[in-house]
Design a protein around this motif. Sequence first.
Motif, PDB file in Angstrom:
ATOM      1  N   PRO A   1      59.546 -29.066  93.527  1.00 27.67           N
ATOM      2  CA  PRO A   1      58.502 -28.099  93.883  1.00 27.67           C
ATOM      3  C   PRO A   1      57.435 -28.160  92.787  1.00 27.67           C
ATOM      4  O   PRO A   1      57.724 -27.857  91.620  1.00 27.67           O
ATOM      5  CB  PRO A   1      59.247 -26.758  93.888  1.00 27.67           C
ATOM      6  CG  PRO A   1      60.710 -27.113  94.000  1.00 27.67           C
ATOM      7  CD  PRO A   1      60.847 -28.422  93.271  1.00 27.67           C
ATOM      8  N   TRP A   2      56.214 -28.576  93.136  1.00 28.53           N
ATOM      9  CA  TRP A   2      55.249 -29.038  92.137  1.00 28.53           C
ATOM     10  C   TRP A   2      53.859 -28.580  92.543  1.00 28.53           C
ATOM     11  O   TRP A   2      53.330 -29.016  93.567  1.00 28.53           O
ATOM     12  CB  TRP A   2      55.331 -30.570  92.097  1.00 28.53           C
ATOM     13  CG  TRP A   2      54.486 -31.306  91.142  1.00 28.53           C
ATOM     14  CD1 TRP A   2      53.368 -30.884  90.485  1.00 28.53           C
ATOM     15  CD2 TRP A   2      54.700 -32.668  90.710  1.00 28.53           C
ATOM     16  NE1 TRP A   2      52.885 -31.881  89.696  1.00 28.53           N
ATOM     17  CE2 TRP A   2      53.679 -32.984  89.811  1.00 28.53           C
ATOM     18  CE3 TRP A   2      55.652 -33.641  91.020  1.00 28.53           C
ATOM     19  CZ2 TRP A   2      53.581 -34.244  89.202  1.00 28.53           C
ATOM     20  CZ3 TRP A   2      55.557 -34.880  90.423  1.00 28.53           C
ATOM     21  CH2 TRP A   2      54.538 -35.173  89.515  1.00 28.53           C
ATOM     22  N   LEU A   3      53.306 -27.686  91.766  1.00 27.60           N
ATOM     23  CA  LEU A   3      51.962 -27.163  92.025  1.00 27.60           C
ATOM     24  C   LEU A   3      51.004 -27.696  90.959  1.00 27.60           C
ATOM     25  O   LEU A   3      51.431 -28.110  89.880  1.00 27.60           O
ATOM     26  CB  LEU A   3      51.977 -25.631  92.027  1.00 27.60           C
ATOM     27  CG  LEU A   3      52.963 -24.991  93.020  1.00 27.60           C
ATOM     28  CD1 LEU A   3      52.994 -23.469  92.854  1.00 27.60           C
ATOM     29  CD2 LEU A   3      52.601 -25.355  94.461  1.00 27.60           C
ATOM     30  N   ILE A   4      49.730 -27.681  91.281  1.00 28.43           N
ATOM     31  CA  ILE A   4      48.704 -28.196  90.362  1.00 28.43           C
ATOM     32  C   ILE A   4      47.503 -27.259  90.409  1.00 28.43           C
ATOM     33  O   ILE A   4      47.021 -26.918  91.488  1.00 28.43           O
ATOM     34  CB  ILE A   4      48.267 -29.623  90.769  1.00 28.43           C
ATOM     35  CG1 ILE A   4      49.475 -30.570  90.806  1.00 28.43           C
ATOM     36  CG2 ILE A   4      47.202 -30.163  89.803  1.00 28.43           C
ATOM     37  CD1 ILE A   4      49.189 -31.931  91.463  1.00 28.43           C
ATOM     38  N   LEU A   5      47.040 -26.840  89.237  1.00 26.01           N
ATOM     39  CA  LEU A   5      45.825 -26.030  89.116  1.00 26.01           C
ATOM     40  C   LEU A   5      44.687 -26.930  88.646  1.00 26.01           C
ATOM     41  O   LEU A   5      44.815 -27.614  87.625  1.00 26.01           O
ATOM     42  CB  LEU A   5      46.021 -24.916  88.079  1.00 26.01           C
ATOM     43  CG  LEU A   5      46.800 -23.681  88.518  1.00 26.01           C
ATOM     44  CD1 LEU A   5      47.141 -22.809  87.303  1.00 26.01           C
ATOM     45  CD2 LEU A   5      46.014 -22.869  89.547  1.00 26.01           C
ATOM     46  N   VAL A   6      43.571 -26.908  89.358  1.00 21.56           N
ATOM     47  CA  VAL A   6      42.410 -27.730  88.995  1.00 21.56           C
ATOM     48  C   VAL A   6      41.198 -26.815  88.794  1.00 21.56           C
ATOM     49  O   VAL A   6      40.618 -26.332  89.775  1.00 21.56           O
ATOM     50  CB  VAL A   6      42.097 -28.772  90.088  1.00 21.56           C
ATOM     51  CG1 VAL A   6      41.084 -29.791  89.554  1.00 21.56           C
ATOM     52  CG2 VAL A   6      43.354 -29.485  90.570  1.00 21.56           C
ATOM     53  N   PRO A   7      40.838 -26.520  87.538  1.00 20.44           N
ATOM     54  CA  PRO A   7      39.657 -25.668  87.305  1.00 20.44           C
ATOM     55  C   PRO A   7      38.420 -26.290  87.961  1.00 20.44           C
ATOM     56  O   PRO A   7      38.151 -27.480  87.786  1.00 20.44           O
ATOM     57  CB  PRO A   7      39.541 -25.633  85.773  1.00 20.44           C
ATOM     58  CG  PRO A   7      40.942 -25.864  85.287  1.00 20.44           C
ATOM     59  CD  PRO A   7      41.513 -26.860  86.276  1.00 20.44           C
ATOM     60  N   ARG A   8      37.672 -25.460  88.696  1.00 21.31           N
ATOM     61  CA  ARG A   8      36.496 -25.975  89.421  1.00 21.31           C
ATOM     62  C   ARG A   8      35.292 -25.974  88.482  1.00 21.31           C
ATOM     63  O   ARG A   8      34.340 -25.203  88.651  1.00 21.31           O
ATOM     64  CB  ARG A   8      36.235 -25.120  90.664  1.00 21.31           C
ATOM     65  CG  ARG A   8      37.404 -25.139  91.668  1.00 21.31           C
ATOM     66  CD  ARG A   8      37.058 -24.480  92.998  1.00 21.31           C
ATOM     67  NE  ARG A   8      36.569 -23.119  92.844  1.00 21.31           N
ATOM     68  CZ  ARG A   8      37.333 -22.061  92.620  1.00 21.31           C
ATOM     69  NH1 ARG A   8      38.657 -22.200  92.516  1.00 21.31           N
ATOM     70  NH2 ARG A   8      36.806 -20.865  92.496  1.00 21.31           N
ATOM     71  N   ARG A   9      35.366 -26.829  87.473  1.00 23.44           N
ATOM     72  CA  ARG A   9      34.282 -26.970  86.500  1.00 23.44           C
ATOM     73  C   ARG A   9      33.928 -28.446  86.399  1.00 23.44           C
ATOM     74  O   ARG A   9      34.747 -29.260  85.947  1.00 23.44           O
ATOM     75  CB  ARG A   9      34.711 -26.447  85.130  1.00 23.44           C
ATOM     76  CG  ARG A   9      34.935 -24.953  85.072  1.00 23.44           C
ATOM     77  CD  ARG A   9      33.630 -24.176  85.248  1.00 23.44           C
ATOM     78  NE  ARG A   9      33.826 -22.734  85.188  1.00 23.44           N
ATOM     79  CZ  ARG A   9      33.894 -21.939  86.266  1.00 23.44           C
ATOM     80  NH1 ARG A   9      33.768 -22.427  87.484  1.00 23.44           N
ATOM     81  NH2 ARG A   9      34.084 -20.635  86.121  1.00 23.44           N
ATOM     82  N   ALA A  10      32.730 -28.786  86.842  1.00 24.41           N
ATOM     83  CA  ALA A  10      32.312 -30.183  86.880  1.00 24.41           C
ATOM     84  C   ALA A  10      32.398 -30.804  85.486  1.00 24.41           C
ATOM     85  O   ALA A  10      31.943 -30.208  84.502  1.00 24.41           O
ATOM     86  CB  ALA A  10      30.888 -30.289  87.412  1.00 24.41           C
ATOM     87  N   GLY A  11      32.997 -31.974  85.408  1.00 26.51           N
ATOM     88  CA  GLY A  11      33.030 -32.726  84.161  1.00 26.51           C
ATOM     89  C   GLY A  11      34.130 -32.329  83.193  1.00 26.51           C
ATOM     90  O   GLY A  11      34.284 -32.986  82.161  1.00 26.51           O
ATOM     91  N   ALA A  12      34.892 -31.283  83.479  1.00 25.27           N
ATOM     92  CA  ALA A  12      35.935 -30.853  82.534  1.00 25.27           C
ATOM     93  C   ALA A  12      37.090 -31.848  82.547  1.00 25.27           C
ATOM     94  O   ALA A  12      37.640 -32.176  83.605  1.00 25.27           O
ATOM     95  CB  ALA A  12      36.435 -29.458  82.873  1.00 25.27           C
ATOM     96  N   VAL A  13      37.451 -32.333  81.369  1.00 24.81           N
ATOM     97  CA  VAL A  13      38.530 -33.299  81.192  1.00 24.81           C
ATOM     98  C   VAL A  13      39.660 -32.665  80.367  1.00 24.81           C
ATOM     99  O   VAL A  13      40.837 -32.828  80.657  1.00 24.81           O
ATOM    100  CB  VAL A  13      38.006 -34.574  80.494  1.00 24.81           C
ATOM    101  CG1 VAL A  13      39.143 -35.502  80.107  1.00 24.81           C
ATOM    102  CG2 VAL A  13      36.998 -35.296  81.381  1.00 24.81           C
ATOM    103  N   GLU A  14      39.276 -31.967  79.307  1.00 25.55           N
ATOM    104  CA  GLU A  14      40.236 -31.317  78.414  1.00 25.55           C
ATOM    105  C   GLU A  14      40.179 -29.797  78.601  1.00 25.55           C
ATOM    106  O   GLU A  14      39.123 -29.259  78.978  1.00 25.55           O
ATOM    107  CB  GLU A  14      39.898 -31.627  76.945  1.00 25.55           C
ATOM    108  CG  GLU A  14      39.838 -33.101  76.591  1.00 25.55           C
ATOM    109  CD  GLU A  14      41.212 -33.750  76.509  1.00 25.55           C
ATOM    110  OE1 GLU A  14      42.232 -33.091  76.751  1.00 25.55           O
ATOM    111  OE2 GLU A  14      41.241 -34.964  76.208  1.00 25.55           O
TER     112      GLU A  14
END
Lengths: 138, 138
Positions: free
Chosen positions: A35-48
């Motif tokens: 069971p594996w979820l992923i959060l992706v901040p919606r900020r263009a260009g963010a890598v770190e």
Amino acid sequence: MSEAWSLHPQLDNDAVGIGDLPLSRLLLSKDANYPWLILVPRRAGAVEIIDLDSDDRASLMTEIGQVCEALKDVTGCDKLNVAALGNQVPQLHVHIIARRNGDAAWPRPVWGAAPALEYDAAELEAFMGAIRRRTGFG
Amino acid sequence: MSEAWSLHPQLDNDAVGIGDLPLSRLLLSKDANYPWLILVPRRAGAVEIIDLDSDDRASLMTEIGQVCEALKDVTGCDKLNVAALGNQVPQLHVHIIARRNGDAAWPRPVWGAAPALEYDAAELEAFMGAIRRRTGFG
């Protein structure tokens, strides 16, 4: 210069969308091994993580906590694994994975440990529904 | 019931102490394959991030940001890896690892990828000194 955020194609391919929290898009990995979820901040260009300003870092921690609590409640897992790696997919994303003693990679990290396993459609629907309800999307 | 916090013996064995931030003890991994720091919140019994209360979660994010910035400045790395796994050492700890294209595990995660490499004493001293100065201990 403003640039619109869009989900990285690799994440779009490997996961299905659950919904948008205030900062991050919440995804569910298609790998049924865990069971594996992923959060992706919606900020263009963010890598770190440190590409986020301090308000966004605080929001990210709030959302990590919320998703960890949901995943733990839904799965009754033995351990949560929380990680922002990004060696292969540069767009900032945070894995939140429910681990169980005896799962396909235990006690190693999941990345590269076992071939991805396809979800049974009903199992995926049930898991996604439970996470949706527990994170306020249902 | 109150219980005193103490560093898990495995972490004590695998890393050297740099100093105490407001929430966490900052450690430096003895594995010279990668510049590798570890934050250990000084909260007895904490295993998961969600075992911390909301103030401590916020402090942990602040300290993750501070240590990420220090490690990136000191190493000029290609990527930071940030992870709370804890499948083998249950005490809550957060790895912050400087990754470089071509390092011993690249692009895989570091855990289990290569045997630990002993530091040259002068190299360890220089790295520790740079991190100490950059995180306010020096």
